[in-house]
Design an enzyme around this catalytic site. Structure first.
Site, short mmCIF file in Angstrom:
data_model
loop_
_atom_site.label_atom_id
_atom_site.label_comp_id
_atom_site.label_asym_id
_atom_site.label_seq_id
_atom_site.Cartn_x
_atom_site.Cartn_y
_atom_site.Cartn_z
CB THR A 9 -28.27 -44.82 20.96
OG1 THR A 9 -29.47 -44.75 20.17
CG2 THR A 9 -27.48 -46.06 20.54
CG ASP A 30 -32.30 -47.61 6.10
OD1 ASP A 30 -32.21 -48.83 6.36
OD2 ASP A 30 -33.13 -47.15 5.29
CD GLU A 63 -25.03 -43.09 14.91
OE1 GLU A 63 -24.50 -43.63 15.90
OE2 GLU A 63 -25.87 -42.17 15.00
N GLY A 66 -37.30 -44.47 7.20
CA GLY A 66 -36.85 -44.92 5.89
C GLY A 66 -36.99 -46.42 5.73
NE ARG A 72 -35.79 -37.49 11.71
CZ ARG A 72 -35.44 -38.63 11.12
NH1 ARG A 72 -36.00 -39.77 11.48
NH2 ARG A 72 -34.56 -38.64 10.14
CG ASP A 75 -25.93 -45.77 3.38
OD1 ASP A 75 -26.05 -45.96 2.16
OD2 ASP A 75 -25.15 -46.42 4.09
#
Length: 402
Positions: free
Chosen positions: A29, A56, A61, A88, A159, A376
């Site tokens: 992706t 996750d 998606e 995660g 991140r 989520d």
């Protein structure tokens, strides 16, 4: 430059797929929402499972892409496997925990999760059907409001730190602890025991799988076949691989007839998306209500919400329950710190200021303006939200049956 997820697949996952002789296609992706579009539009009957090499978020998606299909009820139990390559990795840890392989997962998460691709066993997992004021969604992991949701979303700016971003931002948020006023409606639930025969489903043959990995490369977004001459598994990992494979080798068998239903032209009868009144109607009379100010309201389906956060010791993948944690206003920063530190090993469950409630459905009604509600780990519209647990509606590949 190849991102981590691509390297994880090529160096760690592909050798196991090749050694287990599992035909598959790969999709890399290149943008947010691409996996959702693929799950919504692709002819899923050409594959027998989807393998996600990411965190996750990519599984979120895929599930919501399936939910957007007109024939969602036929595909919502499409088998999935999650190889952890995100920050995660809660579902991957929960599957390892359910398979009694959590110590191995903590030592080598990619190898342990990848064994599911070779073993080709399945477990049922709970999903939750979620409604906000503007959309309908499906979740497999957690629903959050308050502190943990704030940490999850606000730490996105860190991140680059990987999983450490949660720890760093948690420390920062403790200094400016917020509270949120609102109502929590819920339908209490009770553990009724594992549905053993339904949860233990052996389907030894993985006829054809699609592997989805997030990243950016020259192959961005296009499907590419597995190349010949794939790298072999390193010797040290091959020893662990062999040991666990010999622990429970599935016998030769024909494909499970139940699997063929997924690609049948006949729809699955009697699958309703929702069982309770919508948000513009009051909750049923048998729902309880907690009203006040909260530091956090957080519920999760499985045992883990990340690789190192054991939120619900004792939770099962298909116990039909959302396990709520509620901390009300009035706690001190040191008490909240004890809660956060205890998430690693489950000691937070012994803290007297933490209310733990197992529910079959929940409705959150925030009254404080501003904040985050997460499903989520993904942001959903801030406002009233309702989640209904659907027991055993999903399927995951696992390396060992419990």
């Amino acid at each position: 430059m190849v991102r981590c997820e691509n390297a994880v697949f090529g160096q760690r996952v592909l050798p196991i797929l090749s050694e287990s002789d599992a035909p598959h296609e790969v999709v890399v992706t290149s943008r947010a929402g691409e996996a959702r579009q693929l799950a919504a539009e692709a002819d899923l009957s050409q594959w027998s499972a989807v393998v996600i090499v990411s965190g996750d978020g990519l599984l979120y998606e895929v599930y919501n892409g399936i939910l957007s299909r007109a024939d969602w009820h036929r595909w919502v139990d499409f088998p999935v496997a999650l190889v952890p390559a995100g920050s995660g990795n809660g579902m991957a840890a929960s599957v390892a925990h359910a398979s009694n392989l959590l110590p191995a997962f903590m030592q080598n998460p990619v190898l342990t999760a990848s064994l599911a691709l070779a073993k080709r066993l399945q477990l049922q997992v709970d999903l939750m059907m979620v409604r906000t004021q503007t959309e309908e969604l499906v979740g497999f992991l957690s629903l959050g409001w308050g502190l943990l949701a704030d940490i999850d979303i606000e730490s996105e700016r860190l991140r680059v730190l990987g999983g450490a971003r949660f720890t760093v931002w948690a420390a920062a948020r403790l200094l400016t602890l917020k509270t949120y006023r609102g109502k929590v409606f819920y339908l209490p639930g009770e553990r009724t025991g594992a549905r053993t025969e339904e949860r233990r489903i052996e389907r030894p043959r993985l006829e054809r799988a699609i592997t989805i990995e997030s990243g950016s490369s020259s192959a961005g977004g296009r499907r590419r076949p597995v190349s010949e001459g794939a790298p072999t598994t390193p010797a040290s990992e091959r020893d662990v691989f062999t040991e666990l494979m010999l622990d429970q080798v599935p016998p030769p068998a024909e494909s499970n007839p139940g699997r063929r239903r997924l690609s049948s032209a006949d729809p699955e009868p009697g699958v309703a998306r929702h069982q309770f009144p919508p948000l513009d109607q009051p909750p049923p009379d048998d729902w309880a209500c907690i009203q006040g100010e909260f530091v956090l309201v957080y519920g999760s389906l499985p045992s883990h919400i990340s690789g190192d956060m054991h939120l619900n010791p004792g939770a099962e993948l298909s116990d039909g329950l959302l396990h709520l944690h509620i901390i009300r206003a009035g706690v001190t920063r040191s008490q909240v710190l004890r809660y956060l530190l205890g998430l690693a090993d489950g000691q937070h469950t012994e803290l007297p200021f933490v209310e733990r409630i197992a529910v079959r459905a929940v409705r959150l009604v925030p009254e404080t303006a501003g904040g985050y509600i997460t499903l989520d780990g993904e942001v959903v519209q801030y406002g009233p939200v309702q989640a209904e647990v659907r027991r055993g509606l999903g399927r995951v590949l696992c390396p060992r049956l419990p």
